[in-house]
Design an enzyme around this catalytic site. Structure first.
Site, PDB file in Angstrom:
ATOM      1  N   GLU A 440      -0.634  -0.977  -1.086  1.00 61.40           N
ATOM      2  CA  GLU A 440      -0.301  -1.390   0.286  1.00 61.40           C
ATOM      3  C   GLU A 440      -0.576  -2.881   0.498  1.00 61.40           C
ATOM      4  O   GLU A 440      -1.009  -3.310   1.566  1.00 61.40           O
ATOM      5  CB  GLU A 440      -1.067  -0.546   1.322  1.00 61.40           C
ATOM      6  CG  GLU A 440      -0.779   0.928   1.276  1.00 61.40           C
ATOM      7  CD  GLU A 440       0.682   1.276   1.539  1.00 61.40           C
ATOM      8  OE1 GLU A 440       1.443   0.388   1.972  1.00 61.40           O
ATOM      9  OE2 GLU A 440       1.073   2.421   1.296  1.00 61.40           O
ATOM     10  N   GLY A 441      -0.308  -3.662  -0.513  1.00 62.36           N
ATOM     11  CA  GLY A 441      -0.554  -5.100  -0.468  1.00 62.36           C
ATOM     12  C   GLY A 441      -1.909  -5.411  -1.067  1.00 62.36           C
ATOM     13  O   GLY A 441      -2.942  -5.043  -0.509  1.00 62.36           O
TER      14      GLY A 441
END
Length: 615
Positions: A440-441
């Protein structure tokens, strides 16, 4: 009996004494009694049903055969009970099948479930995130076909984003979408690292897929979002033919073995049919509208795993008898003591406690901010709180998951050699938590987001509002006996952070931008350090007067004597000690990082690629 996963007394403290719940008619049925019952039920489900899947997921794992993935039997039982309890949509609108509870209560329930088995709860996380996309951007037909069944857990969900040559650089993806005569699209491409990408918990899996329509602009501006079900869905909601979404492989990972991290092929041998979700070429902003939730859930995963590791390490340290007390080391008749009495073990436990409790306060506070945005009619408060959520998101995702690995490492160390073997759970928890810093990043991306976007958001007003909330707690704490020293230290830290933020923001918008981004992650770290100092000062400000009232004073000896007989006194004394430890022992480490940021040494920019080592 030892506590598992989370310290229930601390859960109650944060939920009812520190953060509290939003007072609004939407939540009027969720009073303290109801909230406590919900948390108790979540705890029971987590310990009795989800926790037994922890080892099964790691040791049995996911099995791929002929394109189909099977999970351990214990997963299926736990998923059935989880869905029957309507936990998947506990904080969602009753209109979509949710229970409508505040997110603050949802946090308390989630931390037990995620702490029991983060790999198992990824099936929840992916399904819920995909369902929210349908809720936000789906047309009526898509909502009617997919939404309620996803929120009920009857059908699963994913997010098909990553490709082998397009990881964090999403704009480089090559998956295509060709419009068909009936308005649907033929999707063709290959995706990797898809959490919960294929499994047998549900009858169907709905895949939101990022792809580029023929003729769309290059880069992220030309990406659209599509819904591609594993099995096509007929107009009456029944399942149709297999939609040629084929699992071509499962990753052999360091941890979270119980979650199927899949490689998926779409439209290779026959068409994979999808429908446009939202507008053409708006796939990236649509996805990022839901990204805060996804990143907050990753922060929850890191926190819950850290909390579980701390609970295991604490119980082990209290029961493991080894070595004489340091002050009795010369007494040949002295008996061995529990290792919690050894200073270095005690230091590690206090480190784990400080970070875990800071995580809990921040995540619950983040959830309450979401509840405020959802319920308030004050447009200024809504706007400011939404901006605060934006600033806190990279801290919740990035800083918490960084510290989760640190906490889990301490957990292994407290166990000593036993912590390094698979017989004890802290070894698996440390492996499981490592991925949270990546997906998620990555946390490097979170740091760049904080520096590049959040510092300047609303002409700097969003970060200023964040600082103002910390200063409000400092101002309130000045009136409270027993926290004067740590209040002054937090005030100093905030002042230093403001100075650093101004300097690095200006640097990032100059010809020294490379230098600024070389220090983006240290800036995220110091911002997280100050945020946790805020949370601990807030905790101590609540604990100090309650402790004084129960003991009659804050005298150290009197408190110690009373704490042996009174659990509340022991708890509040622990809050005071933990806050002082974090603010006086851990927070000062941030000042060296702040000095380094201000100095702005250019070694990261200056070193040549060829100078890292010979080929």
């Amino acid at each position: 009996m030892a506590q598992l996963i989370a310290d229930r007394r601390d859960v109650d403290f944060v939920l009812h004494e520190q953060i509290g719940m939003v007072d609004h008619e939407l939540f009027e049925e969720f009073n303290k009694k109801t909230a406590d019952l919900i948390v108790s039920e979540a705890r029971n489900l987590a310990i009795k049903e989800i926790l037994p899947t922890f080892k099964d997921g790691d040791e049995i794992g996911c099995k791929l055969e002929n394109g189909k993935v099977t999970l351990p039997d214990s997963f299926k039982r736990a998923w059935k009970l989880y869905c029957e309890g309507e936990w998947l949509a506990m904080c969602d609108d009753p209109i979509v099948g949710g229970q409508g509870m505040p997110k603050t209560i949802g946090c308390a329930a989630l931390e037990y479930m995620v702490g029991a088995n983060s790999a198992f709860m990824l099936y929840y996380g992916m399904t819920h995130g995909a369902a929210k996309l349908v809720e936000a951007f789906g047309d009526e037909e898509q909502k009617n076909l997919y939404m309620k069944k996803m929120f009920a857990g009857q059908w699963g969900g994913t997010m098909l984003l990553t490709e082998s040559e397009a990881g964090s650089d999403v704009g480089a993806l090559t998956t295509t979408a060709v419009k068909r005569e009936d308005g649907t699209y033929a999707i063709q491409g290959a995706k990797i690292f898809i959490s919960a990408g294929e499994h047998d918990l549900c009858d169907n899996i709905i895949h939101p897929v990022l792809a580029r329509i023929e003729g769309a602009p290059a880069g992220t501006k030309g990406i659209s979002l599509f819904l591609v079900p594993k099995f096509l869905v007929n107009a009456d909601g029944s399942l149709g033919e297999f939609n040629n979404v084929v699992c071509t492989g499962l990753e052999e990972k360091m941890g979270i073995h119980g979650n199927a991290t899949a490689s998926l092929s779409l439209g290779e041998k026959a068409e994979s049919i999808g429908t446009l979700l939202g507008e053409e070429n708006k796939g990236m902003p649509e996805m990022f509208k839901m990204m805060n939730e996804a990143r907050a859930f990753v922060g929850m995963q890191g926190f819950a795993v850290a909390s579980a590791s701390y609970m295991y390490a604490l119980e082990y340290a209290r029961t493991r008898i080894q070595g004489r007390h340091l002050m009795a080391s010369k007494d040949p008749l002295a008996k061995d003591v529990a290792i919690i009495q050894h200073p270095d073990v005690k230091r590690q436990l206090l480190n784990m406690k400080a970070y875990t409790e800071g995580m809990r306060s921040l995540i619950y506070y983040y959830a309450k901010c979401s509840d405020i945005v959802h319920t308030t009619e004050d447009e200024t408060l809504k706007k400011e709180t939404a901006a605060l959520i934006e600033v806190l998101t990279p801290i919740v995702k990035g800083y918490i998951t960084d510290k989760s690995l640190e906490v889990c490492s301490h957990g292994v160390q407290v166990y000593g050699g036993y912590g390094y073997v698979q017989e004890f759970p802290v070894e698996q928890l440390m492996r499981d938590t490592r991925i949270f810093m990546i997906y998620e990043g990555t946390n490097g991306i979170q740091a760049m987001d904080l520096l590049g976007r959040k510092l300047s958001m609303n002409q700097g007003g969003s970060f200023a509002y964040f600082i103002a909330q910390i200063k409000k707690t400092i101002q309130d704490a000045k009136e409270i006996e027993g926290v004067e020293e740590i209040t002054a230290k937090v005030a100093h830290a905030v002042s230093r952070l403001e100075e650093v933020a101004t300097v690095i923001k200006d640097r990032s918008r100059s010809d020294q931008a490379l230098n600024a981004y070389a220090f983006a992650h240290p800036f995220l770290e110091v911002t997280g350090d100050v945020t946790f100092a805020w949370m601990h000062l807030w905790r101590a400000s609540i604990a100090a007067p309650k402790l004084a009232k129960r003991v009659g004073s804050l005298d150290k000896a009197a408190v110690a004597q009373k704490a042996l007989k009174n659990k509340d006194v022991a708890f509040y004394a622990g809050q005071m000690a933990t806050a002082k430890f974090f603010i006086s022992t851990l927070l000062p480490q941030a000042y060296g990082k702040m000095d380094a940021i201000l100095e702005g040494d250019t070694c990261v920019e200056d070193i040549l690629d060829v100078s890292f080592g010979s080929k």
